[in-house]
Design an enzyme around this catalytic site. Structure first.
Site, PDB file in Angstrom:
ATOM      1  N   ASN B 151     -30.143   2.121 -14.128  1.00  0.00           N
ATOM      2  CA  ASN B 151     -30.290   1.464 -15.422  1.00  0.00           C
ATOM      3  C   ASN B 151     -30.912   0.077 -15.336  1.00  0.00           C
ATOM      4  O   ASN B 151     -31.537  -0.385 -16.278  1.00  0.00           O
ATOM      5  CB  ASN B 151     -28.944   1.388 -16.146  1.00  0.00           C
ATOM      6  CG  ASN B 151     -27.796   0.984 -15.253  1.00  0.00           C
ATOM      7  OD1 ASN B 151     -27.563   1.573 -14.194  1.00  0.00           O
ATOM      8  ND2 ASN B 151     -27.099  -0.058 -15.649  1.00  0.00           N
ATOM      9  N   GLN B 181     -29.899   7.624 -17.704  1.00  0.00           N
ATOM     10  CA  GLN B 181     -31.124   6.833 -17.863  1.00  0.00           C
ATOM     11  C   GLN B 181     -32.417   7.634 -17.716  1.00  0.00           C
ATOM     12  O   GLN B 181     -33.501   7.062 -17.795  1.00  0.00           O
ATOM     13  CB  GLN B 181     -31.129   5.644 -16.892  1.00  0.00           C
ATOM     14  CG  GLN B 181     -30.127   4.545 -17.256  1.00  0.00           C
ATOM     15  CD  GLN B 181     -30.443   3.853 -18.586  1.00  0.00           C
ATOM     16  OE1 GLN B 181     -31.556   3.957 -19.127  1.00  0.00           O
ATOM     17  NE2 GLN B 181     -29.465   3.137 -19.121  1.00  0.00           N
ATOM     18  N   SER B 201     -26.100  10.547 -22.368  1.00  0.00           N
ATOM     19  CA  SER B 201     -25.445   9.802 -23.445  1.00  0.00           C
ATOM     20  C   SER B 201     -26.427   9.636 -24.605  1.00  0.00           C
ATOM     21  O   SER B 201     -27.534   9.133 -24.415  1.00  0.00           O
ATOM     22  CB  SER B 201     -25.014   8.433 -22.914  1.00  0.00           C
ATOM     23  OG  SER B 201     -24.466   7.671 -23.959  1.00  0.00           O
ATOM     24  N   GLY B 202     -26.014  10.061 -25.793  1.00  0.00           N
ATOM     25  CA  GLY B 202     -26.905  10.078 -26.950  1.00  0.00           C
ATOM     26  C   GLY B 202     -27.574   8.750 -27.269  1.00  0.00           C
ATOM     27  O   GLY B 202     -28.765   8.699 -27.579  1.00  0.00           O
ATOM     28  N   HIS B 203     -26.803   7.665 -27.153  1.00  0.00           N
ATOM     29  CA  HIS B 203     -27.357   6.395 -27.657  1.00  0.00           C
ATOM     30  C   HIS B 203     -28.461   5.825 -26.777  1.00  0.00           C
ATOM     31  O   HIS B 203     -29.087   4.819 -27.135  1.00  0.00           O
ATOM     32  CB  HIS B 203     -26.245   5.364 -27.902  1.00  0.00           C
ATOM     33  CG  HIS B 203     -25.628   4.763 -26.681  1.00  0.00           C
ATOM     34  ND1 HIS B 203     -25.961   3.509 -26.244  1.00  0.00           N
ATOM     35  CD2 HIS B 203     -24.693   5.210 -25.817  1.00  0.00           C
ATOM     36  CE1 HIS B 203     -25.241   3.209 -25.170  1.00  0.00           C
ATOM     37  NE2 HIS B 203     -24.465   4.230 -24.888  1.00  0.00           N
ATOM     38  N   CYS B 327     -23.009  -4.290 -19.789  1.00  0.00           N
ATOM     39  CA  CYS B 327     -21.604  -4.313 -19.390  1.00  0.00           C
ATOM     40  C   CYS B 327     -21.291  -5.499 -18.500  1.00  0.00           C
ATOM     41  O   CYS B 327     -20.144  -5.876 -18.360  1.00  0.00           O
ATOM     42  CB  CYS B 327     -21.239  -3.046 -18.642  1.00  0.00           C
ATOM     43  SG  CYS B 327     -21.896  -1.584 -19.393  1.00  0.00           S
TER      44      CYS B 327
HETATM   45  C1  LIG Z   1     -26.692   4.840 -15.851  1.00  0.00           C
HETATM   46  C2  LIG Z   1     -25.658   4.812 -16.927  1.00  0.00           C
HETATM   47  N1  LIG Z   1     -24.578   5.595 -16.841  1.00  0.00           N
HETATM   48  C3  LIG Z   1     -23.618   5.601 -17.784  1.00  0.00           C
HETATM   49  C4  LIG Z   1     -23.688   4.786 -18.886  1.00  0.00           C
HETATM   50  C5  LIG Z   1     -22.553   4.807 -19.871  1.00  0.00           C
HETATM   51  O1  LIG Z   1     -22.859   5.488 -21.026  1.00  0.00           O
HETATM   52  P1  LIG Z   1     -21.952   5.306 -22.310  1.00  0.00           P
HETATM   53  O2  LIG Z   1     -22.213   3.961 -22.836  1.00  0.00           O
HETATM   54  O3  LIG Z   1     -22.378   6.374 -23.247  1.00  0.00           O
HETATM   55  O4  LIG Z   1     -20.531   5.492 -21.881  1.00  0.00           O
HETATM   56  C6  LIG Z   1     -24.798   3.953 -19.028  1.00  0.00           C
HETATM   57  C7  LIG Z   1     -24.929   3.055 -20.196  1.00  0.00           C
HETATM   58  O5  LIG Z   1     -24.555   1.911 -20.199  1.00  0.00           O
HETATM   59  C8  LIG Z   1     -25.796   3.957 -18.022  1.00  0.00           C
HETATM   60  O6  LIG Z   1     -26.857   3.149 -18.105  1.00  0.00           O
END
Ligand SMILES: Cc1ncc(COP(=O)(O)O)c(C=O)c1O
Ligand code: FES
Ligand SMILES: [Zn+2]
Lengths: 184, 397
Positions: B151, B181, B201-203, B327
């Protein structure tokens, strides 16, 4: 995102007294590039021990720049004796407060001021006064003392002194020092 | 002021047709998919249609391999805990140093509960050390978790090859890949791989926040994460989030439409931005150096200046970007991903990630290329490292 007060924003967007003073009477440095922030403070001091000018250069976040900027405003016009009394809390208060995880930025301000004054007074800050953890204002001396008083692991020293319990960026540094002290 | 959103790896704008696709499922087609009447069937069918779309989107073999979850984090937790339940007697787990926290922090917790974990490093370009991974696999290795793309840097890891190697050394070791990603950026074809679990992940691809999916390869049987009703083949109980599932299906359809064309444009703009910054800012260095990277991401380090300040100044220009991942704001440690690839400490605290989407325009990129150097110069003026900066500048000229 951090909750920054308007005062903090004003000072990091348009910092006052940025730069170097040519032929300064005192220079103080706190922090380092590795740790993620550093402040260099330059002072001009007249024959009556009054700080007539102050300038700064900072590598750091918004609150580090704001703390540096407000610090220069606070010290100009003060005598050395008055400046010595400035605490990191006062720096933070002048900014309308800082987020708890960012209090170390104000400590860096006070530390640089202390170093500058020591530089002017030509005194070496005793090694034991060197600040290890800016969040909790823990010095090398404090760590040595906690070990003398019985702390025997890194965790116990951190627990006792508070070092490394804030933003955590000093943790590896604290661990090294504690391990060194413990070996003694 | 116009908003220039270059933080699409953090989250994306929901596509307009995605919003309109989900709206009927709130107050018109609101039946519980488990009920018996026609209204319920509408919801049930909508979910199945979305499952079919996500199957194609992830390149799965059958729609039953797709389980809807609430997010990427849940999918990762379900896969990892599920894999360990299958390989109950194996107590060794492997992952990379640069995973998202939804994997890393779970691994940390597992380590506290009797598991031994091995973390595979990356080289200076952010590419995974495959030899190191091979050598780490043991008879008691229960699980290997390797993200498909990072990411923060966009580096792509060769999960097909990785799964192949893992199974060759230990056929019982399960493989999970965090594909969050790559969704919408790289075509996925999981049926052609030996990957057992994959999350999305949808968003991150223009669906709303709070909806995700987990791919579980046929014949891999895991216990449920949530126990209750019979939903999602009893693997994830709880009444389905029908509107959001529909929305994620619609968003996946959008991604698959004119895929190559859109990716071509995004790649062009990303490359232009990257070059524009590196050419115009003398203290800039490239952190996204992997040969294989997702088309929308670049990560650039600005030496001797600090990242938060860059972001605050960019914010004033309406430009959204990030340092580390969303995060990790709130955490003052430099990014674990950049540290793992040994980014020089002069740039570690001043690294910025720009991530584009199909909404990004050339005018926006030009605006950033024009204004970013001014921002960096303003911050350089405040820096105490004038001597070092001057040396850098002279070297560049
Ligand atoms: C590589 C990766 N894995 C997992 C996630 C977590 O996804 P979610 O926010 O839907 O829990 C993210 C997003 O922050 C991500 O970039
Ligand atoms: S400097 Fe923040 S915890 Fe020590
Ligand atoms: Zn700071």
């Amino acid at each position: 995102m951090w909750e920054y007060t308007d005062k903090v924003k004003e000072h990091f967007k348009n910092p006052k007294n940025v730069g170097e003073i040519e032929n300064p009477d005192a220079v103080g440095v706190a922090g380092s590039l590795k740790c993620g922030d550093q402040l260099k403070l330059y002072l001009k001091i007249d024959e009556n021990n009054v700080i007539t000018d102050a300038k700064f250069q900072t590598f750091g976040c918004g609150s580090a720049v704001a703390s540096s900027s407000i610090l220069t405003e606070m010290v100009i016009g003060k005598t050395i004796e008055e400046a010595k009394k400035i605490t990191n809390k006062e720096i933070a208060e002048m900014l309308g407060g800082l987020p708890p995880a960012k209090m170390h930025c104000s400590v860096m301000g006070r530390e640089a001021l202390e170093a500058a004054i020591a530089n002017w007074e030509k005194v070496e800050l005793p090694v034991k006064d060197k600040i290890v953890c800016q969040c909790y204002d823990v010095s090398l001396g404090d760590i040595a003392k906690s070990i003398e008083e019985g702390a025997s692991t890194v965790d116990e020293v951190m627990e006792k002194t508070g070092a490394g319990m804030g933003c955590m960026k000093c943790r590896n540094f604290v661990k090294d020092i504690v391990n060194k002290e413990l070996q003694k | 002021m116009k908003l220039i959103y270059l933080d699409n790896n953090a989250t994306t704008k929901v596509d307009e047709n995605v919003v309109s696709s989900m709206l009927p499922y709130f107050s018109e087609k609101y039946g519980n998919p488990s009920s018996i009447y026609d209204l319920a069937h509408i919801s049930h069918d909508a979910i199945q249609e979305a499952r079919e779309t996500i199957k194609d989107f992830m390149g799965a073999e059958t729609p039953n391999e797709i389980i809807f979850t609430s997010c990427g984090t849940e999918s990762a937790n379900m896969a990892i805990r599920g894999a360990l339940a299958i390989n109950k007697d194996k107590k060794h787990i492997i992952t990379t140093e640069v995973e998202h926290h939804c994997v890393l922090n779970l691994y940390k917790e597992l380590e506290e509960n009797g598991y031994e974990a091995t973390y595979i490093g990356v080289n200076e370009c952010g590419e995974l050390n495959l030899e190191e991974l091979k050598n780490a696999i043991r008879p008691d290795t229960a699980l290997v978790s390797v993200m498909h793309a990072n990411n923060e840097t966009g580096a792509i890891f060769p999960i097909t090859e990785i799964a192949e190697v893992v199974k060759e050394i230990n056929p019982e070791t399960l493989v999970f890949s965090d594909c969050v990603q790559v969704a919408g950026k790289v075509k996925m074809n999981l049926k052609e791989t030996k990957v057992d679990f994959a999350s999305i992940s949808g968003h991150k691809f223009h669906a709303p926040k709070g909806i995700g999916a987990l791919y579980i390869k046929r014949r891999v049987k895991i216990p449920p994460l949530l126990i209750g009703g019979h939903q999602e083949r009893m693997l994830r109980a709880g009444t389905e989030n029908v509107p959001y599932i529909v929305a994620m299906g619609e968003a996946a359809k959008n991604c698959m439409q004119n895929f190559d064309e859109k990716i071509k444009k995004i790649t062009y703009l990303r490359d232009k931005l990257e070059k524009g910054i590196l050419d115009n800012v003398y203290n800039a260095i490239l952190n996204s150096k992997a040969e294989n990277k997702v088309p929308n991401t670049t990560n650039i380090g600005f030496q001797y200046v600090e990242g938060e300040l860059i972001l605050l100044y960019l914010n004033d220009l309406g430009i959204c970007a990030s340092s580390g991942s969303a995060c990790t704001t709130g955490d003052l440690e430099a990014s674990h991903v950049l540290r793992a690839q040994n980014v020089p400490f002069t740039a570690l605290h001043g690294s910025i990630r720009f991530s584009l989407s199909h909404n990004t325009t050339e005018e926006e990129i030009d605006y950033v290329i024009e204004n970013l150097p001014k921002v960096i110069n303003k911050i350089i003026e405040i820096s105490p490292f004038q001597k070092e900066l001057k040396e850098l500048k002279n070297k560049q000229c």
